[in-house]
Design a protein around this motif. Structure first.
Motif, PDB file in Angstrom:
ATOM      1  N   GLU A  53       0.843  -1.187   0.000  1.00 37.00           N
ATOM      2  CA  GLU A  53       0.000   0.000   0.000  1.00 37.00           C
ATOM      3  C   GLU A  53       0.879   1.238   0.000  1.00 37.00           C
ATOM      4  OE1 GLU A  53      -2.909  -0.002   3.096  1.00 37.00           O
ATOM      5  OE2 GLU A  53      -3.476  -2.078   2.702  1.00 37.00           O
ATOM      6  N   PHE A  54       0.356   2.300  -0.617  1.00 33.18           N
ATOM      7  CA  PHE A  54       1.085   3.559  -0.633  1.00 33.18           C
ATOM      8  C   PHE A  54       1.205   4.101   0.785  1.00 33.18           C
ATOM      9  CE2 PHE A  54      -0.325   4.698  -5.217  1.00 33.18           C
ATOM     10  CZ  PHE A  54       0.697   3.928  -5.729  1.00 33.18           C
ATOM     11  N   LEU A  55       2.321   4.781   1.034  1.00 37.00           N
ATOM     12  CA  LEU A  55       2.503   5.463   2.305  1.00 37.00           C
ATOM     13  C   LEU A  55       1.611   6.698   2.348  1.00 37.00           C
ATOM     14  CD1 LEU A  55       6.407   5.382   2.562  1.00 37.00           C
ATOM     15  CD2 LEU A  55       4.798   3.970   3.833  1.00 37.00           C
ATOM     16  N   SER A  56       1.273   7.139   3.536  1.00 34.39           N
ATOM     17  CA  SER A  56       0.514   8.380   3.678  1.00 34.39           C
ATOM     18  C   SER A  56       1.427   9.553   3.319  1.00 34.39           C
ATOM     19  CB  SER A  56       0.016   8.529   5.112  1.00 34.39           C
ATOM     20  OG  SER A  56       1.110   8.728   5.985  1.00 34.39           O
ATOM     21  N   SER A  57       0.825  10.699   3.065  1.00 36.80           N
ATOM     22  CA  SER A  57       1.615  11.903   2.757  1.00 36.80           C
ATOM     23  C   SER A  57       2.562  12.227   3.904  1.00 36.80           C
ATOM     24  CB  SER A  57       0.684  13.089   2.492  1.00 36.80           C
ATOM     25  OG  SER A  57      -0.069  12.867   1.333  1.00 36.80           O
ATOM     26  N   PHE A 111      -1.266  13.563  -2.670  1.00 39.26           N
ATOM     27  CA  PHE A 111      -0.058  13.720  -3.467  1.00 39.26           C
ATOM     28  C   PHE A 111       0.989  14.491  -2.675  1.00 39.26           C
ATOM     29  CE2 PHE A 111      -3.688  13.420  -6.223  1.00 39.26           C
ATOM     30  CZ  PHE A 111      -3.293  12.472  -7.151  1.00 39.26           C
ATOM     31  N   VAL A 112       2.263  14.213  -2.973  1.00 37.45           N
ATOM     32  CA  VAL A 112       3.364  14.941  -2.363  1.00 37.45           C
ATOM     33  C   VAL A 112       4.216  15.504  -3.496  1.00 37.45           C
ATOM     34  CG1 VAL A 112       5.441  14.759  -0.936  1.00 37.45           C
ATOM     35  CG2 VAL A 112       3.373  13.516  -0.284  1.00 37.45           C
ATOM     36  N   ALA A 113       4.454  16.815  -3.464  1.00 36.36           N
ATOM     37  CA  ALA A 113       5.320  17.468  -4.439  1.00 36.36           C
ATOM     38  C   ALA A 113       6.691  17.650  -3.810  1.00 36.36           C
ATOM     39  CB  ALA A 113       4.736  18.815  -4.844  1.00 36.36           C
ATOM     40  N   VAL A 114       7.709  17.125  -4.491  1.00 33.75           N
ATOM     41  CA  VAL A 114       9.089  17.231  -4.020  1.00 33.75           C
ATOM     42  C   VAL A 114       9.830  18.124  -5.006  1.00 33.75           C
ATOM     43  CG1 VAL A 114      11.200  15.973  -3.469  1.00 33.75           C
ATOM     44  CG2 VAL A 114       8.969  14.895  -3.064  1.00 33.75           C
ATOM     45  N   GLU A 115      10.311  19.259  -4.506  1.00 35.25           N
ATOM     46  CA  GLU A 115      11.018  20.213  -5.356  1.00 35.25           C
ATOM     47  C   GLU A 115      12.517  20.133  -5.084  1.00 35.25           C
ATOM     48  OE1 GLU A 115       9.062  24.152  -5.345  1.00 35.25           O
ATOM     49  OE2 GLU A 115       7.371  23.111  -4.388  1.00 35.25           O
ATOM     50  N   THR A 116      13.311  20.193  -6.156  1.00 37.26           N
ATOM     51  CA  THR A 116      14.772  20.107  -6.038  1.00 37.26           C
ATOM     52  C   THR A 116      15.428  21.215  -6.848  1.00 37.26           C
ATOM     53  OG1 THR A 116      14.967  18.598  -7.934  1.00 37.26           O
ATOM     54  CG2 THR A 116      14.686  17.576  -5.764  1.00 37.26           C
ATOM     55  N   ASP A 117      16.680  21.522  -6.483  1.00 37.69           N
ATOM     56  CA  ASP A 117      17.413  22.573  -7.192  1.00 37.69           C
ATOM     57  C   ASP A 117      18.636  22.038  -7.925  1.00 37.69           C
ATOM     58  OD1 ASP A 117      19.205  22.002  -5.174  1.00 37.69           O
ATOM     59  OD2 ASP A 117      19.217  24.022  -4.320  1.00 37.69           O
ATOM     60  N   ASP A 123      11.941  21.678  -1.151  1.00 41.73           N
ATOM     61  CA  ASP A 123      10.611  21.784  -0.554  1.00 41.73           C
ATOM     62  C   ASP A 123       9.872  20.466  -0.721  1.00 41.73           C
ATOM     63  OD1 ASP A 123       8.488  23.082   0.757  1.00 41.73           O
ATOM     64  OD2 ASP A 123       7.569  23.684  -1.134  1.00 41.73           O
ATOM     65  N   VAL A 124       9.087  20.107   0.294  1.00 41.32           N
ATOM     66  CA  VAL A 124       8.229  18.923   0.254  1.00 41.32           C
ATOM     67  C   VAL A 124       6.860  19.367   0.765  1.00 41.32           C
ATOM     68  CG1 VAL A 124       7.910  16.545   1.027  1.00 41.32           C
ATOM     69  CG2 VAL A 124      10.230  17.445   0.772  1.00 41.32           C
ATOM     70  N   SER A 125       5.842  19.253  -0.092  1.00 38.89           N
ATOM     71  CA  SER A 125       4.493  19.705   0.267  1.00 38.89           C
ATOM     72  C   SER A 125       3.484  18.617  -0.068  1.00 38.89           C
ATOM     73  CB  SER A 125       4.120  20.956  -0.529  1.00 38.89           C
ATOM     74  OG  SER A 125       5.112  21.949  -0.400  1.00 38.89           O
ATOM     75  N   ASN A 126       2.438  18.523   0.758  1.00 34.83           N
ATOM     76  CA  ASN A 126       1.404  17.543   0.426  1.00 34.83           C
ATOM     77  C   ASN A 126       0.116  18.240   0.020  1.00 34.83           C
ATOM     78  OD1 ASN A 126      -0.304  17.951   2.738  1.00 34.83           O
ATOM     79  ND2 ASN A 126       1.057  16.690   3.956  1.00 34.83           N
ATOM     80  N   PHE A 127      -0.649  17.524  -0.816  1.00 32.90           N
ATOM     81  CA  PHE A 127      -1.883  18.060  -1.371  1.00 32.90           C
ATOM     82  C   PHE A 127      -2.925  16.952  -1.436  1.00 32.90           C
ATOM     83  CE2 PHE A 127       1.711  20.361  -3.069  1.00 32.90           C
ATOM     84  CZ  PHE A 127       1.359  21.688  -2.877  1.00 32.90           C
TER      85      PHE A 127
END
Length: 148
Positions: A53-57, A111-117, A123-127
């Motif tokens: 199963e998918f992990l929670s945000s 969903f979790v957005a993972v931003e990289t440079d 940044d890590v944000s959940n939606f």
């Protein structure tokens, strides 16, 4: 006397090997009933195996954190995908800058957005919905990566 004992031992060993070999060489009877039984048993075993199963945000955010270097993030993401704990849904790039990226991961509750440079996770944000993710990334002037 010594030759007789060696010959006896040799004969005994060969007879045992011959008996073992003859069991392997016997053709098995193929009953369609047996095959159906085996298929039923395999299906039952497959159903009994736990489905990943998918992990929670929240759990994803615990494993992927702001400041994590890109190599560690990539290794963690690969491990989680292989175990069926998440999946990569979409990729985004900052308009005009290929180094700044975002990846959207599926979680059990959104969903979790993972931003990289290009060096680390910035940044890590959940939606709750994909629309929220897209709105957030569009505000940051990011566009979907269509290269793959």
């Amino acid at each position: 006397m010594k030759k007789l004992m060696i010959a006896g031992n040799l004969f005994f060993a060969l007879s045992i090997l011959g008996a073992c070999g003859s069991e392997e060489a016997e053709p098995e009877e193929n009953n369609s009933g047996d095959t159906a039984e085996m298929s039923d048993q395999q299906e039952t075993q497959e159903k009994e195996e736990p489905v990943a199963e998918f992990l929670s945000s929240e759990k994803l955010q615990e494993r992927i954190q702001k400041g994590m270097d890109l190599d560690s993030y990539s290794a963690e993401l690969t491990a989680m995908e292989e175990k069926g704990k998440t999946t990569l849904v979409k990729k985004y790039n900052l308009t005009g800058n290929e180094e700044i990226k975002a990846q959207v991961l599926q979680s059990a509750d959104g969903f979790v957005a993972v931003e990289t440079d290009g060096l680390e996770v910035t940044d890590v944000s959940n939606f709750k919905s994909m629309q929220e993710v897209e709105d957030h990334l569009n505000e940051k002037d990011m566009e979907e990566d269509m290269s793959e």
